[in-house]
Design an enzyme around this catalytic site. Structure first.
Site, PDB file in Angstrom:
ATOM      1  N   GLY A  90     117.121 156.199 -43.312  1.00 59.53           N
ATOM      2  CA  GLY A  90     117.017 154.861 -42.716  1.00 59.53           C
ATOM      3  C   GLY A  90     115.829 154.746 -41.778  1.00 59.53           C
ATOM      4  N   GLY A 114     113.927 151.410 -41.184  1.00 58.43           N
ATOM      5  CA  GLY A 114     114.599 150.292 -40.524  1.00 58.43           C
ATOM      6  C   GLY A 114     114.139 150.165 -39.080  1.00 58.43           C
ATOM      7  CB  ILE A 129     117.153 152.240 -34.349  1.00 65.20           C
ATOM      8  CG1 ILE A 129     117.834 150.938 -33.913  1.00 65.20           C
ATOM      9  CG2 ILE A 129     117.164 153.236 -33.194  1.00 65.20           C
ATOM     10  CD1 ILE A 129     119.300 151.103 -33.526  1.00 65.20           C
ATOM     11  CG  ASP A 179     114.795 153.223 -45.580  1.00 68.39           C
ATOM     12  OD1 ASP A 179     114.994 153.193 -44.349  1.00 68.39           O
ATOM     13  OD2 ASP A 179     115.098 152.263 -46.347  1.00 68.39           O
ATOM     14  CB  THR A 213     127.537 151.021 -33.405  1.00 69.39           C
ATOM     15  OG1 THR A 213     127.808 149.816 -32.702  1.00 69.39           O
ATOM     16  CG2 THR A 213     128.602 151.153 -34.498  1.00 69.39           C
ATOM     17  CG  ASP A 214     128.335 148.996 -28.464  1.00 74.76           C
ATOM     18  OD1 ASP A 214     128.195 148.585 -29.641  1.00 74.76           O
ATOM     19  OD2 ASP A 214     127.878 148.383 -27.476  1.00 74.76           O
ATOM     20  CD  GLU A 215     128.895 145.982 -33.343  1.00 79.66           C
ATOM     21  OE1 GLU A 215     129.629 145.438 -34.165  1.00 79.66           O
ATOM     22  OE2 GLU A 215     127.709 145.645 -33.144  1.00 79.66           O
ATOM     23  CE1 TYR A 251     127.006 148.603 -38.618  1.00 80.20           C
ATOM     24  CE2 TYR A 251     127.815 147.610 -36.580  1.00 80.20           C
ATOM     25  CZ  TYR A 251     126.975 148.499 -37.237  1.00 80.20           C
ATOM     26  OH  TYR A 251     126.110 149.288 -36.514  1.00 80.20           O
ATOM     27  CE  LYS A 275     127.059 153.275 -37.858  1.00 79.45           C
ATOM     28  NZ  LYS A 275     125.941 154.030 -38.492  1.00 79.45           N
ATOM     29  CE  LYS A 292     121.762 143.998 -36.981  1.00 80.13           C
ATOM     30  NZ  LYS A 292     120.866 144.348 -38.038  1.00 80.13           N
ATOM     31  NE  ARG A 334     128.171 142.026 -29.063  1.00 79.95           N
ATOM     32  CZ  ARG A 334     129.378 141.454 -29.045  1.00 79.95           C
ATOM     33  NH1 ARG A 334     130.059 141.343 -27.916  1.00 79.95           N
ATOM     34  NH2 ARG A 334     129.918 141.004 -30.170  1.00 79.95           N
ATOM     35  CG  HIS A 390     132.214 136.861 -31.676  1.00 76.37           C
ATOM     36  ND1 HIS A 390     131.416 135.767 -31.465  1.00 76.37           N
ATOM     37  CD2 HIS A 390     131.520 137.922 -31.213  1.00 76.37           C
ATOM     38  CE1 HIS A 390     130.288 136.158 -30.894  1.00 76.37           C
ATOM     39  NE2 HIS A 390     130.332 137.467 -30.734  1.00 76.37           N
TER      40      HIS A 390
HETATM   41  P1  NAD Z   1     118.429 148.375 -39.904  1.00 78.57           P
HETATM   42  O1  NAD Z   1     119.353 147.475 -40.671  1.00 78.57           O
HETATM   43  O2  NAD Z   1     117.228 147.800 -39.251  1.00 78.57           O
HETATM   44  O3  NAD Z   1     117.889 149.538 -40.873  1.00 78.57           O
HETATM   45  C1  NAD Z   1     118.728 150.251 -41.737  1.00 78.57           C
HETATM   46  C2  NAD Z   1     117.827 151.078 -42.640  1.00 78.57           C
HETATM   47  O4  NAD Z   1     118.654 151.848 -43.526  1.00 78.57           O
HETATM   48  C3  NAD Z   1     116.895 150.239 -43.531  1.00 78.57           C
HETATM   49  O5  NAD Z   1     115.600 150.802 -43.533  1.00 78.57           O
HETATM   50  C4  NAD Z   1     117.534 150.347 -44.916  1.00 78.57           C
HETATM   51  O6  NAD Z   1     116.587 150.237 -45.961  1.00 78.57           O
HETATM   52  C5  NAD Z   1     118.159 151.723 -44.851  1.00 78.57           C
HETATM   53  N1  NAD Z   1     119.293 151.886 -45.774  1.00 78.57           N
HETATM   54  C6  NAD Z   1     120.353 151.054 -45.925  1.00 78.57           C
HETATM   55  N2  NAD Z   1     121.178 151.530 -46.878  1.00 78.57           N
HETATM   56  C7  NAD Z   1     120.639 152.700 -47.312  1.00 78.57           C
HETATM   57  C8  NAD Z   1     121.032 153.664 -48.276  1.00 78.57           C
HETATM   58  N3  NAD Z   1     122.148 153.512 -48.986  1.00 78.57           N
HETATM   59  N4  NAD Z   1     120.243 154.746 -48.447  1.00 78.57           N
HETATM   60  C9  NAD Z   1     119.098 154.902 -47.741  1.00 78.57           C
HETATM   61  N5  NAD Z   1     118.664 154.012 -46.826  1.00 78.57           N
HETATM   62  C10 NAD Z   1     119.435 152.925 -46.618  1.00 78.57           C
HETATM   63  O7  NAD Z   1     119.352 149.161 -38.898  1.00 78.57           O
HETATM   64  P2  NAD Z   1     119.116 149.562 -37.367  1.00 78.57           P
HETATM   65  O8  NAD Z   1     119.426 148.416 -36.523  1.00 78.57           O
HETATM   66  O9  NAD Z   1     117.828 150.249 -37.250  1.00 78.57           O
HETATM   67  O10 NAD Z   1     120.308 150.612 -37.185  1.00 78.57           O
HETATM   68  C11 NAD Z   1     120.104 152.001 -37.459  1.00 78.57           C
HETATM   69  C12 NAD Z   1     121.381 152.759 -37.169  1.00 78.57           C
HETATM   70  O11 NAD Z   1     121.752 152.570 -35.809  1.00 78.57           O
HETATM   71  C13 NAD Z   1     122.576 152.291 -37.990  1.00 78.57           C
HETATM   72  O12 NAD Z   1     123.339 153.407 -38.351  1.00 78.57           O
HETATM   73  C14 NAD Z   1     123.353 151.403 -37.043  1.00 78.57           C
HETATM   74  O13 NAD Z   1     124.727 151.393 -37.363  1.00 78.57           O
HETATM   75  C15 NAD Z   1     123.076 152.078 -35.722  1.00 78.57           C
HETATM   76  N6  NAD Z   1     123.120 151.211 -34.537  1.00 78.57           N
HETATM   77  C16 NAD Z   1     122.396 150.058 -34.498  1.00 78.57           C
HETATM   78  C17 NAD Z   1     122.406 149.280 -33.337  1.00 78.57           C
HETATM   79  C18 NAD Z   1     121.576 148.010 -33.218  1.00 78.57           C
HETATM   80  O14 NAD Z   1     121.679 147.332 -32.208  1.00 78.57           O
HETATM   81  N7  NAD Z   1     120.744 147.666 -34.181  1.00 78.57           N
HETATM   82  C19 NAD Z   1     123.177 149.675 -32.240  1.00 78.57           C
HETATM   83  C20 NAD Z   1     123.901 150.872 -32.318  1.00 78.57           C
HETATM   84  C21 NAD Z   1     123.854 151.624 -33.473  1.00 78.57           C
HETATM   85  P1  TYD Z   2     124.260 140.630 -33.144  1.00 79.74           P
HETATM   86  O1  TYD Z   2     122.809 140.711 -32.818  1.00 79.74           O
HETATM   87  O2  TYD Z   2     124.657 140.220 -34.528  1.00 79.74           O
HETATM   88  O3  TYD Z   2     124.887 142.039 -32.759  1.00 79.74           O
HETATM   89  P2  TYD Z   2     126.448 142.489 -32.690  1.00 79.74           P
HETATM   90  O4  TYD Z   2     127.299 141.457 -33.267  1.00 79.74           O
HETATM   91  O5  TYD Z   2     126.391 143.693 -33.561  1.00 79.74           O
HETATM   92  O6  TYD Z   2     126.703 142.767 -31.264  1.00 79.74           O
HETATM   93  O7  TYD Z   2     124.963 139.628 -32.149  1.00 79.74           O
HETATM   94  C1  TYD Z   2     124.906 139.853 -30.753  1.00 79.74           C
HETATM   95  C2  TYD Z   2     125.747 138.781 -30.078  1.00 79.74           C
HETATM   96  O8  TYD Z   2     125.172 137.503 -30.325  1.00 79.74           O
HETATM   97  C3  TYD Z   2     127.164 138.709 -30.593  1.00 79.74           C
HETATM   98  O9  TYD Z   2     128.024 138.357 -29.506  1.00 79.74           O
HETATM   99  C4  TYD Z   2     127.114 137.587 -31.601  1.00 79.74           C
HETATM  100  C5  TYD Z   2     126.090 136.637 -30.982  1.00 79.74           C
HETATM  101  N1  TYD Z   2     125.324 135.833 -31.977  1.00 79.74           N
HETATM  102  C6  TYD Z   2     125.233 134.457 -31.824  1.00 79.74           C
HETATM  103  O10 TYD Z   2     125.791 133.871 -30.886  1.00 79.74           O
HETATM  104  N2  TYD Z   2     124.514 133.750 -32.747  1.00 79.74           N
HETATM  105  C7  TYD Z   2     123.889 134.342 -33.791  1.00 79.74           C
HETATM  106  O11 TYD Z   2     123.253 133.638 -34.607  1.00 79.74           O
HETATM  107  C8  TYD Z   2     123.982 135.759 -33.936  1.00 79.74           C
HETATM  108  C9  TYD Z   2     123.310 136.474 -35.074  1.00 79.74           C
HETATM  109  C10 TYD Z   2     124.718 136.470 -33.002  1.00 79.74           C
END
Ligand code: NAD
Ligand code: TYD
Length: 343
Positions: free
Chosen positions: A8, A11, A13, A34, A126-128, A151, A155, A190, A215, A277
């Site tokens: 990944g 992506g 992070i 990826d 994730t914290d979720e 989701y 996780k 997001k 959040r 939510h």
């Molecule tokens: P992202 O959606 O931006 O990127 C995900 C990446 O994984 C992409 O490059 C995608 O092509 C790749 N991918 C998806 N399915 C795949 C597969 N089957 N095989 C190979 N590659 C695959 O995600 P992100 O926001 O960078 O999150 C990265 C990690 O961090 C995830 O595990 C997510 O659960 C975790 N995380 C994200 C957040 C956040 O706020 N974004 C917070 C906490 C944890």
């Molecule tokens: P998001 O970025 O989807 O992250 P997560 O749900 O994984 O925390 O959403 C962050 C917060 O913003 C969450 O409380 C949902 C809210 N949200 C909106 O109010 N409107 C939107 O269009 C989106 C995508 C999220």
């Protein structure tokens, strides 16, 4: 620990973590593995595309043959698994890919790590997984998981399988559970990049429900430094929460974002809430702090820096918003906003 498979890594992070590793360790080799789903984007890695320590393999983590071949070919000793389906709203529309990648894909990586006797398997979580957290409490790592969205459930399953491989097979694993990350290269589904790019174009910002959900919006660079810290100093078999330890209401986040972009409050639209939510996430981050890490940026600084990055990097997000994104946006927001809100 010097030959990394970053799944990944194209992506949000994952790519920030690749840039971090190559920027900080001259003797590390990084192989990004990826699938390049809608969220994977090689533009995120342009800065390192000519670096001789960087390799890219297009592949699915659910494919044990290709994962094994890649691990052998590049003499991988460490897997850091960022690969996942990551958006809660998409998991509500269609959970299938979440179960395949986040549950089965994690299992495939664990099996390969075990068969190939890897030095470390690190699961990015994730914290979720803790579910909705009541006011006045912050989750600690030993709390039971209580996921509420498809989701989060996928996780949490990945975490449980990772811990089972530690307990059963002595696989050297670590897990980090991060709060919401924001910063460069986040797909604009997001909330923060969606709202920043909409605000730049004077489009409405669809806030779910009353907007008082809370959040911890941490800067992605801080999260990457913490994952690095856990890889190098964390205890095997342990889970570490990563975040600032502070959270804010979405409405406050929007105020800061609009201010950073010099846009008016009347862009805000309250729309139908997300089903199930989670009102609040909140992490106790004492354990990772004890490893000698602390966040550099506050939530307000992270939001402002992120808004400015999107303002200054239209080359990166405009082409994304033209493609697959439009079909998703129409499905997710068409009815919520009415046709006037969807450009
Ligand atoms: P992202 O959606 O931006 O990127 C995900 C990446 O994984 C992409 O490059 C995608 O092509 C790749 N991918 C998806 N399915 C795949 C597969 N089957 N095989 C190979 N590659 C695959 O995600 P992100 O926001 O960078 O999150 C990265 C990690 O961090 C995830 O595990 C997510 O659960 C975790 N995380 C994200 C957040 C956040 O706020 N974004 C917070 C906490 C944890
Ligand atoms: P998001 O970025 O989807 O992250 P997560 O749900 O994984 O925390 O959403 C962050 C917060 O913003 C969450 O409380 C949902 C809210 N949200 C909106 O109010 N409107 C939107 O269009 C989106 C995508 C999220």
């Amino acid at each position: 620990m010097k030959n990394f498979l970053i799944t990944g890594g194209a992506g949000f992070i994952g790519s920030n973590f690749v840039l971090h590793l190559l920027g900080h360790y001259t003797d590390y080799q990084v192989v990004v593995y990826d699938k390049l789903t809608y969220a994977g984007n090689l533009d995120n890695l342009l800065e390192v595309s000519d670096d001789p320590r960087y390799y890219f393999v297009k592949g699915d983590i659910c494919d044990p043959g290709l994962v094994t071949e890649t691990v052998r070919k590049y003499e991988i000793d460490t897997i850091v698994n960022f690969a996942a389906e990551t958006h809660v709203d998409r998991s509500i529309m269609d959970p299938d890919a979440f179960v395949k990648t986040n549950v089965n894909g994690t299992y495939v990586l664990l099996e390969v790590a075990r068969e190939q006797n890897l030095e470390r398997y690190h699961q990015v979580s994730t914290d979720e997984v803790y579910g909705d957290v009541p006011e006045g409490y912050s989750s600690i790592e030993s709390d039971p998981v209580a996921p509420r969205s498809p989701y989060a459930a996928s996780k949490a399953s990945g975490d449980l399988m990772t811990l089972a491989f530690f307990t059963t097979y002595d696989l050297p694993v670590t897990i980090t559970r991060g709060a919401n990350n924001i910063g460069p290269y986040q797909y604009p589904e997001k909330v923060v990049p969606l709202f920043a790019t909409n605000a730049i174009d004077n489009l409405p910002l669809p806030i779910y429900g009353d907007g008082r959900q809370m959040r911890d919006y941490q800067y992605v660079g801080d999260h990457c430094r913490a994952v690095d810290k856990v890889l190098h100093f964390g205890e095997i078999g342990q889970v570490y929460n990563i975040g600032t330890g502070h959270e804010m209401e979405n409405l406050t986040m929007v105020e800061i974002l609009l201010d950073a972009l010099d846009r008016p409050g009347d862009l805000i639209r309250h729309v139908t809430d997300r089903p199930g939510h989670d009102r609040r996430y909140s992490l106790n981050v004492d354990k990772v702090r004890q490893l000698g890490w602390e966040p550099e940026f506050t939530l307000a600084e992270a939001i402002t820096m992120t808004a400015h990055w999107y303002r200054d990097n239209e080359w990166w997000w405009r082409k994304i918003k033209m493609g697959e994104f439009q079909t998703y946006y129409e499905a997710q927001y068409g009815e919520r906003l009415g046709s006037a809100g969807v450009s």
